[in-house]
Scaffold this active site. Structure first.
Site, mmCIF file in Angstrom:
data_model
loop_
_atom_site.group_PDB
_atom_site.id
_atom_site.type_symbol
_atom_site.label_atom_id
_atom_site.label_comp_id
_atom_site.label_asym_id
_atom_site.label_seq_id
_atom_site.Cartn_x
_atom_site.Cartn_y
_atom_site.Cartn_z
ATOM 1 N N ARG A 1 -8.194 -9.009 -3.564
ATOM 2 C CA ARG A 1 -6.779 -9.008 -4.072
ATOM 3 C C ARG A 1 -6.911 -10.241 -5.354
ATOM 4 O O ARG A 1 -6.121 -9.688 -6.255
ATOM 5 C CB ARG A 1 -6.305 -9.475 -2.998
ATOM 6 C CG ARG A 1 -6.044 -8.376 -1.898
ATOM 7 C CD ARG A 1 -5.054 -9.054 -0.679
ATOM 8 N NE ARG A 1 -5.381 -8.171 0.473
ATOM 9 C CZ ARG A 1 -4.935 -8.236 1.483
ATOM 10 N NH1 ARG A 1 -3.933 -9.315 1.756
ATOM 11 N NH2 ARG A 1 -4.992 -7.581 2.575
ATOM 12 N N ARG B 1 0.356 -7.133 5.386
ATOM 13 C CA ARG B 1 -0.155 -5.713 5.686
ATOM 14 C C ARG B 1 -0.264 -5.476 7.205
ATOM 15 O O ARG B 1 -0.826 -4.466 7.573
ATOM 16 C CB ARG B 1 -1.491 -5.250 5.079
ATOM 17 C CG ARG B 1 -1.494 -5.705 3.670
ATOM 18 C CD ARG B 1 -2.447 -4.543 2.743
ATOM 19 N NE ARG B 1 -2.719 -5.115 1.615
ATOM 20 C CZ ARG B 1 -2.142 -5.296 0.460
ATOM 21 N NH1 ARG B 1 -0.837 -4.875 0.563
ATOM 22 N NH2 ARG B 1 -2.806 -5.397 -0.539
ATOM 23 N N LYS C 1 -9.428 -0.240 9.577
ATOM 24 C CA LYS C 1 -9.279 -1.203 8.769
ATOM 25 C C LYS C 1 -8.145 -2.195 9.434
ATOM 26 O O LYS C 1 -7.238 -2.101 9.676
ATOM 27 C CB LYS C 1 -8.656 -0.642 7.559
ATOM 28 C CG LYS C 1 -8.352 -1.721 6.425
ATOM 29 C CD LYS C 1 -8.154 -0.994 5.141
ATOM 30 C CE LYS C 1 -7.826 -2.153 4.063
ATOM 31 N NZ LYS C 1 -7.670 -1.625 2.915
ATOM 32 N N CYS D 1 0.608 -1.099 -0.034
ATOM 33 C CA CYS D 1 0.002 0.108 0.103
ATOM 34 C C CYS D 1 0.795 1.330 0.178
ATOM 35 O O CYS D 1 0.251 2.375 -0.040
ATOM 36 C CB CYS D 1 -0.944 0.016 1.250
ATOM 37 S SG CYS D 1 -2.037 -1.449 1.370
ATOM 38 N N TYR E 1 -21.008 -5.442 -2.198
ATOM 39 C CA TYR E 1 -20.948 -5.768 -3.541
ATOM 40 C C TYR E 1 -22.524 -6.287 -3.828
ATOM 41 O O TYR E 1 -22.919 -6.479 -5.114
ATOM 42 C CB TYR E 1 -20.199 -6.956 -3.869
ATOM 43 C CG TYR E 1 -18.707 -6.645 -3.758
ATOM 44 C CD1 TYR E 1 -18.087 -5.640 -4.379
ATOM 45 C CD2 TYR E 1 -18.151 -6.708 -2.304
ATOM 46 C CE1 TYR E 1 -16.832 -5.517 -4.257
ATOM 47 C CE2 TYR E 1 -16.762 -6.444 -2.045
ATOM 48 C CZ TYR E 1 -16.133 -5.803 -3.089
ATOM 49 O OH TYR E 1 -14.861 -5.327 -2.831
ATOM 50 N N LYS F 1 -13.920 -1.765 8.710
ATOM 51 C CA LYS F 1 -13.773 -2.619 7.710
ATOM 52 C C LYS F 1 -13.043 -3.896 8.089
ATOM 53 O O LYS F 1 -11.757 -3.630 9.046
ATOM 54 C CB LYS F 1 -13.230 -1.905 6.512
ATOM 55 C CG LYS F 1 -12.967 -3.031 5.341
ATOM 56 C CD LYS F 1 -12.126 -2.254 4.411
ATOM 57 C CE LYS F 1 -11.700 -3.198 3.478
ATOM 58 N NZ LYS F 1 -10.653 -2.744 2.561
HETATM 59 C C1 PBG Z 1 -6.894 -1.432 -0.924
HETATM 60 C C2 PBG Z 1 -8.085 -2.130 -0.371
HETATM 61 C C3 PBG Z 1 -8.395 -3.286 -0.149
HETATM 62 C C4 PBG Z 1 -9.921 -3.525 0.060
HETATM 63 C C5 PBG Z 1 -10.638 -2.141 -0.237
HETATM 64 N N1 PBG Z 1 -9.412 -1.259 -0.627
HETATM 65 C C6 PBG Z 1 -7.515 -4.560 -0.143
HETATM 66 C C7 PBG Z 1 -6.578 -4.803 1.043
HETATM 67 O O1 PBG Z 1 -6.491 -3.604 1.885
HETATM 68 O O2 PBG Z 1 -5.812 -5.535 0.691
HETATM 69 C C8 PBG Z 1 -10.609 -4.844 0.392
HETATM 70 C C9 PBG Z 1 -12.156 -4.879 -0.275
HETATM 71 C C10 PBG Z 1 -12.782 -6.165 -0.099
HETATM 72 O O3 PBG Z 1 -12.005 -7.267 0.376
HETATM 73 O O4 PBG Z 1 -13.929 -6.248 -0.487
HETATM 74 N N2 PBG Z 1 -6.066 -1.129 0.105
#
Ligand code: PBG
Length: 331
Positions: free
Chosen positions: A213, A225, A203, A138, A321, A256
């Site tokens: 991913r 991460r 998050k 990221c 979704y 999230k």
């Molecule tokens: C980007 C991001 C991610 C998601 C939203 N923005 C992936 C991650 O952090 O690896 C995940 C969304 C999902 O799983 O629906 N950083």
């Protein structure tokens, strides 16, 4: 001695009968505490150049070129969905994620097209580098470390490129420190005082992002991460993260994933009372799709029950979704 003492039948108190209000749908509706409405859903969309392609771990979700994305957004708007959240899949990636702030990138072109063709749609953009970096992290990497401050500078530039294209809301999902304040400062200095920030404030470092991913080709090439996303064990820390983002100028804060973190969502909403979003992420979606595919659950009911639970826990907005399906189901 038994802990549960049954009263003799003659002393059963039947003056209180909660079932009285459950007899008919009209009665149930009168006392219903929580409702879903289409206006609370945010529909995530993947945009890229080239042809549309399926994502095997996310049945029903596709990567779309700009013209098909506009069609999908228009159809979603007709279903009652008012907001979309865009994710870009670039045709080339490099260590700096150069494509992320390309004014001609897929996201930037998609924002311009959506604002021109579906003007009453709220357009949000995900701000992160992981879809754009060759290593899938990221941020920028120096000596095997994701370096915070240089990454924040790149993120400000990405957010500005989205604002210039016409985004209504930018949504930083990277979890670098200080990025909300830096983005707010950058937007204001460039005259984008009305562009709002929805921060992915709490998050978590979650296994439930797997299908996303796959969709974005953004799995880290090595490592994980954990140096920036939150430890799933921590909830007090989420409150500190949210407080910081609000102080730095976040207009909407997000938790999230959603279902495994309903306690966090509840605490965030009840502590701060700020506009609060929850992201029902790709893995949560995939679980329902997989079970439904086997005929093991009733998908429409499980979908609505899930979204209702997220709402009940405190979400004002739900990124899902299922946005179109749910909007259609609740009419
Ligand atoms: C980007 C991001 C991610 C998601 C939203 N923005 C992936 C991650 O952090 O690896 C995940 C969304 C999902 O799983 O629906 N950083």
């Amino acid at each position: 001695m038994s802990l549960v003492r049954r009263p003799p039948a003659s002393t059963l108190d039947l003056s209180r009968r909660p079932r009285r209000l459950r007899r008919t749908e009209s009665l149930r509706g009168l006392v219903r505490e929580t409702r879903l409405h289409a206006g609370m859903f945010v529909y995530p969309l993947f945009v890229r150049d080239g042809r549309a392609s399926e994502i095997s771990s996310m049945p029903g979700v596709r990567r779309l070129p700009v013209d098909l994305l506009v069609e999908e957004a228009r159809a979603a708007r007709l279903d009652g969905v008012v907001a979309v959240l865009l994710f870009g899949i670039p045709s080339s990636k490099d260590a700096q994620g150069t494509a992320a702030d390309d004014p001609e990138g897929a996201v930037q072109r998609a924002v311009r097209a959506l604002k021109a063709e579906v003007p009453d749609l709220v357009v949000m953009t995900d701000v992160c580098l992981c879809e754009y970096t060759s290593h899938g992290h990221c941020g920028l990497i120096e000596d095997d470390v994701i370096v915070n401050d240089p990454t924040v500078e790149r993120l400000v530039s990405v957010a500005l490129s989205h604002a210039r294209a016409g985004a209504d809301i930018v949504a930083p999902s990277d979890m670098m420190d200080g990025r909300v304040g830096a983005i707010r400062g950058g937007l204001d200095a460039a005259g984008f005082t009305e562009v709002a920030i929805m921060s992915y404030a709490a998050k978590y470092c979650s296994a439930f992002y797997g299908p996303f991913r796959d969709a974005a080709g953004s799995a880290p090439a090595s490592g994980d991460r954990r140096s920036h996303q939150m430890d799933p064990a921590n909830a007090d820390e989420a409150l500190r993260e949210v407080e910081l983002d609000l102080e730095e100028g976040a207009d909407i804060v997000m938790v999230k994933p959603a279902l495994p973190y309903l306690d966090v969502l509840y605490r965030v909403k009840s502590t701060f009372g700020a506009p609060t979003a929850a992201y029902h992420v790709s893995g949560e979606y995939a679980l329902l799709k997989a079970a439904a595919g086997h005929g093991w659950i009733d998908e429409p009911r499980a979908m609505l029950e899930t979204l209702l639970a997220i709402r009940r826990a405190g979400a004002d907005l739900i990124v899902t979704y299922y946005a179109r399906d749910a909007a259609r189901a609740i009419g």
